[in-house]
Design an enzyme around this catalytic site. Structure first.
Site, PDB file in Angstrom:
ATOM      1  N   SER A 173       0.851  -1.184   0.000  1.00 25.71           N
ATOM      2  CA  SER A 173       0.000   0.000   0.000  1.00 25.71           C
ATOM      3  C   SER A 173       0.886   1.233   0.000  1.00 25.71           C
ATOM      4  O   SER A 173       1.839   1.320   0.786  1.00 25.71           O
ATOM      5  CB  SER A 173      -0.913   0.002   1.233  1.00 25.71           C
ATOM      6  OG  SER A 173      -1.724   1.159   1.250  1.00 25.71           O
TER       7      SER A 173
ATOM      8  N   HIS B  75       2.450  12.180  -0.613  1.00 29.59           N
ATOM      9  CA  HIS B  75       2.080  13.596  -0.527  1.00 29.59           C
ATOM     10  C   HIS B  75       3.330  14.418  -0.837  1.00 29.59           C
ATOM     11  O   HIS B  75       4.384  14.198  -0.233  1.00 29.59           O
ATOM     12  CB  HIS B  75       1.542  13.928   0.854  1.00 29.59           C
ATOM     13  CG  HIS B  75       0.303  13.166   1.223  1.00 29.59           C
ATOM     14  ND1 HIS B  75      -0.919  13.430   0.664  1.00 29.59           N
ATOM     15  CD2 HIS B  75       0.121  12.132   2.088  1.00 29.59           C
ATOM     16  CE1 HIS B  75      -1.823  12.601   1.174  1.00 29.59           C
ATOM     17  NE2 HIS B  75      -1.217  11.798   2.026  1.00 29.59           N
TER      18      HIS B  75
ATOM     19  N   HIS C  46      -1.976   7.365  -4.908  1.00 28.15           N
ATOM     20  CA  HIS C  46      -2.228   6.181  -4.079  1.00 28.15           C
ATOM     21  C   HIS C  46      -2.162   4.948  -4.968  1.00 28.15           C
ATOM     22  O   HIS C  46      -2.576   4.973  -6.126  1.00 28.15           O
ATOM     23  CB  HIS C  46      -3.617   6.278  -3.445  1.00 28.15           C
ATOM     24  CG  HIS C  46      -4.197   4.942  -3.064  1.00 28.15           C
ATOM     25  ND1 HIS C  46      -5.134   4.282  -3.842  1.00 28.15           N
ATOM     26  CD2 HIS C  46      -3.957   4.134  -2.000  1.00 28.15           C
ATOM     27  CE1 HIS C  46      -5.446   3.142  -3.259  1.00 28.15           C
ATOM     28  NE2 HIS C  46      -4.746   3.004  -2.161  1.00 28.15           N
TER      29      HIS C  46
ATOM     30  N   THR D  18      -1.895  -3.154  -4.126  1.00 24.10           N
ATOM     31  CA  THR D  18      -2.298  -4.447  -4.669  1.00 24.10           C
ATOM     32  C   THR D  18      -2.224  -5.448  -3.526  1.00 24.10           C
ATOM     33  O   THR D  18      -1.378  -5.329  -2.633  1.00 24.10           O
ATOM     34  CB  THR D  18      -1.400  -4.919  -5.833  1.00 24.10           C
ATOM     35  OG1 THR D  18      -0.032  -4.958  -5.406  1.00 24.10           O
ATOM     36  CG2 THR D  18      -1.518  -3.990  -7.025  1.00 24.10           C
ATOM     37  N   ARG D  19      -3.081  -6.452  -3.555  1.00 22.93           N
ATOM     38  CA  ARG D  19      -3.162  -7.364  -2.414  1.00 22.93           C
ATOM     39  C   ARG D  19      -3.789  -8.697  -2.831  1.00 22.93           C
ATOM     40  O   ARG D  19      -4.505  -8.781  -3.829  1.00 22.93           O
ATOM     41  CB  ARG D  19      -3.991  -6.748  -1.286  1.00 22.93           C
ATOM     42  CG  ARG D  19      -5.421  -6.439  -1.704  1.00 22.93           C
ATOM     43  CD  ARG D  19      -6.165  -5.593  -0.693  1.00 22.93           C
ATOM     44  NE  ARG D  19      -7.492  -5.223  -1.180  1.00 22.93           N
ATOM     45  CZ  ARG D  19      -7.728  -4.175  -1.947  1.00 22.93           C
ATOM     46  NH1 ARG D  19      -6.740  -3.393  -2.326  1.00 22.93           N
ATOM     47  NH2 ARG D  19      -8.959  -3.903  -2.355  1.00 22.93           N
TER      48      ARG D  19
END
Length: 299
Positions: free
Chosen positions: A121, A125, A135, A138-139
């Site tokens: 993840s 900024h 942002h 992947t999972r």
């Protein structure tokens, strides 16, 4: 699926390493180019994380955060591999999405609530308001009754440049098109719906792709697609950073950036699935909330 889970976790870890190296290289390039900021290029601080599964070992990961760099005001690149038993609320939420083996009541002991999950993840900024925030994640998720992949990436400029948006989307579209021509329009529409702030009546950025619960019954194909989504991130994003990082900005630009960050924080705290899941499954709260900006503003 032990071997497949190991394979997925290793890939996510390798992607994390590649992105950290690339971001630190950007910091070096900024110093050589005389970009404003700190005297030294930013470096990631890496902290191991642990998940407490009711007193038992629930796995953990790595929280990698760069703060106060020349280009990155704050960027987190987290990798995790966690396991244990789902809390009742998380179990009920998955049951509501139709995940096999999950009991909709969310009661302890209802169904087999073991799980395993691994992923990467990332949230960045930026110092310069002209460089878009971003942002990506992947999972892979496993329960005794099912497995699935999820993830995506979305661009969050406070000052939008249409050519940046086009490049970001085109790169993701190419990655999707390798696997299925319908993936990009389907997952772009899902991102437009998912990354929307209902109480503000607006999107949090210019979109990207988002997918979840992906199980085509072909694990190799779904894993290959997820790898290509992750691998597309740097080609989609780094050209935008290099294009904008030397651009002059004003205090008015900074004010616009801080207000936009307030919207980003609202979304992540109120609506984001990953934030809710991480907190409900007792993962390290600092790792879960690393997506929040260092500074934000509300009017």
């Amino acid at each position: 699926m032990t071997g497949q889970r190991t394979q997925a976790a290793s890939w996510f870890h390798a992607l994390r390493d590649r992105i950290v190296e690339a971001f630190e290289q950007i910091e070096v390039e900024a110093v050589r180019g005389g970009a404003p900021g700190t005297a030294q290029p930013g470096r990631f601080e890496v902290t191991p994380t642990k998940r407490d599964d009711g007193g038992a070992d629930g796995g953990g990961g790595l929280m990698s955060v760069l703060r106060g760099g020349r280009i990155f005001e704050k960027v987190g690149v987290n990798w995790s591999e966690v396991h244990g038993t789902l809390a009742p609320r998380a179990q009920a939420a998955m049951a509501a999405r139709g995940v096999p083996g999950m009991d909709a009541s969310g009661e302890d002991g209802a169904g087999d609530n073991r799980f395993w999950a691994s992923g990467i993840s990332l949230v960045a900024h930026m110092q310069n308001p002209h460089v878009p925030a971003v942002h990506m994640n992947t999972r892979m998720f496993w329960t005794p009754g099912a497995w699935w992949f999820g993830g995506g990436a979305d661009l969050n400029p406070c000052i939008e440049y249409p050519d940046d948006t086009v490049h970001f989307h085109a790169t993701l579209q190419a990655a999707c098109g390798i696997h299925d021509a319908e993936y990009y329009p389907r997952f772009k529409a899902w991102a437009d719906e998912y990354f929307f702030i209902p109480h503000r009546g607006r999107a949090r950025g210019v979109g990207g792709i988002f997918y979840d619960d992906l199980n085509s019954a072909d694990w190799d194909a779904d894993f290959a697609f997820t790898r290509d989504v992750g691998a597309a991130f740097l080609p989609a994003y780094l050209p935008l950073v290099r294009r904008r990082m030397g651009q002059a900005w004003s205090e008015a630009d900074r004010d616009t950036q801080l207000i936009h960050r307030g919207l980003y924080a609202e979304y992540n705290l109120v609506y984001d699935r990953g934030t809710k899941f991480g907190l409900e499954t007792a993962h390290d709260p600092d790792a879960v909330l690393m997506s929040l900006p260092p500074l934000a503003k509300w009017v």
